[in-house]
Enzyme design. Sequence first.
Site, short mmCIF file in Angstrom:
data_model
loop_
_atom_site.label_atom_id
_atom_site.label_comp_id
_atom_site.label_asym_id
_atom_site.label_seq_id
_atom_site.Cartn_x
_atom_site.Cartn_y
_atom_site.Cartn_z
N THR A 1 -4.13 5.01 7.40
CA THR A 1 -3.09 4.69 6.42
C THR A 1 -2.18 5.90 6.18
O THR A 1 -2.66 6.99 5.86
CB THR A 1 -3.76 4.28 5.09
OG1 THR A 1 -4.45 3.06 5.31
CG2 THR A 1 -2.75 4.10 3.98
N HIS B 1 -13.19 5.42 -3.30
CA HIS B 1 -12.18 4.61 -2.62
C HIS B 1 -12.35 3.11 -2.90
O HIS B 1 -11.36 2.38 -2.97
CB HIS B 1 -12.22 4.91 -1.12
CG HIS B 1 -10.91 4.63 -0.46
ND1 HIS B 1 -9.70 5.03 -1.00
CD2 HIS B 1 -10.60 3.96 0.69
CE1 HIS B 1 -8.72 4.63 -0.21
NE2 HIS B 1 -9.23 3.96 0.82
N GLU C 1 -0.15 1.96 9.10
CA GLU C 1 -1.40 2.40 9.74
C GLU C 1 -1.08 2.81 11.17
O GLU C 1 -0.17 2.25 11.78
CB GLU C 1 -2.46 1.29 9.78
CG GLU C 1 -3.09 0.97 8.44
CD GLU C 1 -2.21 0.05 7.61
OE1 GLU C 1 -1.49 -0.77 8.22
OE2 GLU C 1 -2.21 0.16 6.37
N CYS D 1 0.86 -1.19 0.00
CA CYS D 1 0.00 0.00 0.00
C CYS D 1 0.89 1.24 0.00
O CYS D 1 1.70 1.42 0.91
CB CYS D 1 -0.89 -0.03 1.24
SG CYS D 1 -1.70 1.54 1.59
N CYS E 1 -5.77 -0.89 -6.84
CA CYS E 1 -4.35 -0.90 -6.46
C CYS E 1 -3.89 -2.34 -6.22
O CYS E 1 -2.74 -2.69 -6.46
CB CYS E 1 -4.11 -0.07 -5.21
SG CYS E 1 -4.88 -0.76 -3.72
N CYS F 1 -3.80 7.38 -1.62
CA CYS F 1 -5.09 7.45 -2.32
C CYS F 1 -6.23 7.99 -1.45
O CYS F 1 -7.20 8.53 -1.98
CB CYS F 1 -5.49 6.07 -2.82
SG CYS F 1 -4.12 5.09 -3.41
N GLU G 1 -6.46 -5.47 4.66
CA GLU G 1 -6.91 -4.17 4.14
C GLU G 1 -7.88 -4.37 2.98
O GLU G 1 -8.86 -3.64 2.83
CB GLU G 1 -5.72 -3.34 3.68
CG GLU G 1 -6.09 -1.92 3.28
CD GLU G 1 -4.87 -1.04 3.04
OE1 GLU G 1 -3.92 -1.52 2.39
OE2 GLU G 1 -4.88 0.11 3.50
N TYR H 1 -9.38 0.48 -4.92
CA TYR H 1 -8.80 -0.79 -4.49
C TYR H 1 -8.31 -1.64 -5.66
O TYR H 1 -7.81 -2.75 -5.45
CB TYR H 1 -9.76 -1.55 -3.57
CG TYR H 1 -9.47 -1.17 -2.13
CD1 TYR H 1 -9.61 0.15 -1.72
CD2 TYR H 1 -9.01 -2.08 -1.21
CE1 TYR H 1 -9.30 0.53 -0.43
CE2 TYR H 1 -8.70 -1.72 0.08
CZ TYR H 1 -8.85 -0.40 0.47
OH TYR H 1 -8.52 -0.03 1.75
C1 LIG Z 1 -5.19 -1.86 6.70
C2 LIG Z 1 -6.32 -0.89 6.84
C3 LIG Z 1 -6.14 0.43 6.40
C4 LIG Z 1 -7.17 1.37 6.56
N1 LIG Z 1 -6.95 2.67 6.19
C5 LIG Z 1 -7.87 3.61 6.51
C6 LIG Z 1 -7.62 5.00 6.27
O1 LIG Z 1 -6.59 5.39 5.74
N2 LIG Z 1 -8.56 5.90 6.64
C7 LIG Z 1 -9.71 5.53 7.23
O2 LIG Z 1 -10.49 6.41 7.55
N3 LIG Z 1 -9.98 4.22 7.47
C8 LIG Z 1 -9.09 3.27 7.13
N4 LIG Z 1 -9.37 1.93 7.37
C9 LIG Z 1 -10.59 1.61 8.09
C10 LIG Z 1 -11.63 0.80 7.37
O3 LIG Z 1 -12.45 1.62 6.59
C11 LIG Z 1 -12.40 0.03 8.46
O4 LIG Z 1 -11.55 -1.01 8.90
C12 LIG Z 1 -13.72 -0.52 8.00
O5 LIG Z 1 -14.62 0.52 7.73
C13 LIG Z 1 -14.31 -1.46 9.05
O6 LIG Z 1 -14.37 -0.83 10.31
P1 LIG Z 1 -13.73 -1.55 11.57
O7 LIG Z 1 -12.38 -1.98 11.24
O8 LIG Z 1 -13.94 -0.63 12.72
O9 LIG Z 1 -14.56 -2.87 11.77
P2 LIG Z 1 -15.89 -3.09 12.59
O10 LIG Z 1 -16.79 -1.91 12.44
O11 LIG Z 1 -15.55 -3.49 13.97
O12 LIG Z 1 -16.53 -4.30 11.81
C14 LIG Z 1 -16.32 -5.66 12.14
C15 LIG Z 1 -17.50 -6.49 11.64
O13 LIG Z 1 -18.70 -6.04 12.27
C16 LIG Z 1 -19.67 -5.68 11.30
N5 LIG Z 1 -20.39 -4.50 11.81
C17 LIG Z 1 -19.85 -3.35 12.32
N6 LIG Z 1 -20.81 -2.48 12.66
C18 LIG Z 1 -21.98 -3.07 12.36
C19 LIG Z 1 -23.34 -2.67 12.47
N7 LIG Z 1 -23.67 -1.48 12.99
N8 LIG Z 1 -24.28 -3.53 12.04
C20 LIG Z 1 -23.95 -4.72 11.51
N9 LIG Z 1 -22.68 -5.16 11.39
C21 LIG Z 1 -21.71 -4.35 11.80
C22 LIG Z 1 -18.89 -5.37 10.04
O14 LIG Z 1 -19.66 -5.55 8.87
C23 LIG Z 1 -17.73 -6.36 10.14
O15 LIG Z 1 -18.12 -7.59 9.63
C24 LIG Z 1 -8.39 0.97 7.15
C25 LIG Z 1 -8.57 -0.35 7.56
C26 LIG Z 1 -7.55 -1.27 7.42
C27 LIG Z 1 -7.76 -2.68 7.90
S1 SF4 Z 2 -6.20 2.48 -2.46
FE1 SF4 Z 2 -4.74 0.82 -2.13
S2 SF4 Z 2 -2.68 1.70 -2.17
FE2 SF4 Z 2 -4.16 3.36 -2.04
S3 SF4 Z 2 -4.23 3.83 0.14
FE3 SF4 Z 2 -5.91 2.38 -0.26
S4 SF4 Z 2 -5.06 0.32 0.02
FE4 SF4 Z 2 -3.34 1.78 -0.06
#
Ligand SMILES: Cc1cc2nc3c(=O)[nH]c(=O)nc-3n(C[C@H](O)[C@H](O)[C@H](O)COP(=O)(O)OP(=O)(O)OC[C@H]3O[C@@H](n4cnc5c(N)ncnc54)[C@H](O)[C@@H]3O)c2cc1C
Ligand code: SF4
Length: 524
Positions: free
Chosen positions: A207, A308, A273, A116, A314, A120, A462, A312
């Site tokens: 990220t 966004h 992250e 990553c 990417c 983006c 991710e 992906y």
């Molecule tokens: C490597 C990585 C990079 C990331 N980078 C960014 C970034 O740069 N900026 C950013 O803003 N975010 C970033 N994210 C965040 C990403 O958008 C979230 O991980 C994603 O939205 C899921 O939220 P969570 O991780 O809190 O999971 P959770 O909300 O805890 O979800 C876990 C599970 O519970 C379910 N769930 C959660 N809430 C509910 C609900 N109300 N009702 C029913 N089911 C539910 C989900 O569907 C999922 O199956 C990144 C995540 C990762 C893993």
């Molecule tokens: S789009 Fe792909 S490379 Fe760009 S920030 Fe997200 S995961 Fe990383």
Amino acid sequence: MNTVDKIQMTPATATSEPKPIRTGSEYIESLRGRKLKVFLFGELVAEPLDHPVIRPSINAVAETYDLAVRNPEIATALSPFTGERVNRFLHIAQSAEDLVMQGKMQRRLGQLTGTCFQRCVGMDAFNSLHSVTFEMDEQNGTEYHQRLINFLGMAQRANWVIGGAMTDVKGDRSKSPSEQADPDMFLHVTRRTEDGIYVKGAKAHQTGCINSHWLIIMPTMRLGPADRDYAVVGALPVDAPGITYIYGRQSCDTRSMDEGDIDAGNARFSGQEAMIVFDDVFIPRERVFMDGESEFASMLVERFTCYHRRSYLCKTGVGDVLIGAAATAAEQNGVEKVSHIRDKLVEMTHLNETIYGTGVAASYQGVAMKSGVYLPDEMLANVCKHNVTRFPYEIGRLAQDIAGGLMVTMPSEKEFRHPELGPLIEKYLKGRADISTEDRMRILRLIENMTLGRNAVGYLTESLHGAGSPQAQRIQIARTMQIEFKKQLAKTLAGIAQDTQQEVARDLSTYMARVFAPVSGDAE
Ligand SMILES: Cc1cc2nc3c(=O)[nH]c(=O)nc-3n(C[C@H](O)[C@H](O)[C@H](O)COP(=O)(O)OP(=O)(O)OC[C@H]3O[C@@H](n4cnc5c(N)ncnc54)[C@H](O)[C@@H]3O)c2cc1C
Ligand code: SF4
């Protein structure tokens, strides 16, 4: 440039106007001496740039600068705001072709880094805010759009990295922000003054935040009137007082601290992250792009995810690396011509190109918003991301199948360099006689890195959760799938309903209208 702009272009800690950043090495130097409060392994990091665990993630962002120098046609675009070519990560899409080029740039960078490259989220934040601030101003007479354009122009001239901070820590997922036991589970405004606002809370999984120059904070979900203080968008420098960064641990990250470069698998590049904690952090009024308009939060989240989820693709560039690694492992084992190996490589390619196909189609089928920015097709962007939640896992499984078990049982580089053990490893871990054991070890470590190690964070988890967990895409696919229209088609042909075949609506907010619209979303 007027005096105000000159002052505003200066990062918070610098005293003179910064030179625009052009190359990867200039970018790396721009990060030095910022005195960010970053914690990793329980310690305050003196200089993130020099930390061996952090540095590979900085190298990955640096590639976004070097690609723009080497291949400006892929990684730069002509900005209508500055009249100059700017890095494509800071460009507002003026056409469907611009959206397509974003995706091609992302695939290329995935190929070059195998991870990553982090830039983006800021690109997608700018593009989604372009239309949302325009429509907020149109409805409420606010001045958010011009503020955004002012900030964008500065970012383009300075060539900054912008982190997109959307995901809150969220506490109890069944409750809205204002219903949480602790009000800080979602970032919110704690105080408003004439000069600006103060925000408190924490953003998770951010990220590239420590590798950024500025952050754009955004709400993470649909909000109601009671959540007004949570409806906040603004830009702030990464070194704004009151911000703490807590670094995210990655699988096998300490291998980056080992001697040698074999065991790391991909020693040069990684993602990053961190959790960002905001303790009453000030954002000046001219950097606030939403404050209290809770009715626009869902529009922003939906448009942001449209960009966004399509970004992906990417992962197809990273997939290209993994397919290449698996093919090389097969070659080193002498089995590259065996039919089931070739078939597995075909399957991996098929899955990878399916992601690319939906991602690039989402961009080609993009439509113009009122503000002039182009938005990718919502249905195809969600289908792209939904494929991404699955296919990299299968591609990874097939890569591990082809690699063989040695990928996880191989001795370390220290044994390989050991005077007594090295010759034994050299002899017994050899595959084809004409290929060195070291090369074989390097490829197996790369596959391990991408499917179990540091870069599996980016390639697998991710892919699953970034830009929203799988269910979030299914909800949007369900909302846009026009099932009544499809039932109507079936009923007409089955003779249940007579003459009910309807014309496809021309309203481009519906998927079928976009399918049949002239190319580039030019509605008649
Ligand atoms: C490597 C990585 C990079 C990331 N980078 C960014 C970034 O740069 N900026 C950013 O803003 N975010 C970033 N994210 C965040 C990403 O958008 C979230 O991980 C994603 O939205 C899921 O939220 P969570 O991780 O809190 O999971 P959770 O909300 O805890 O979800 C876990 C599970 O519970 C379910 N769930 C959660 N809430 C509910 C609900 N109300 N009702 C029913 N089911 C539910 C989900 O569907 C999922 O199956 C990144 C995540 C990762 C893993
Ligand atoms: S789009 Fe792909 S490379 Fe760009 S920030 Fe997200 S995961 Fe990383």
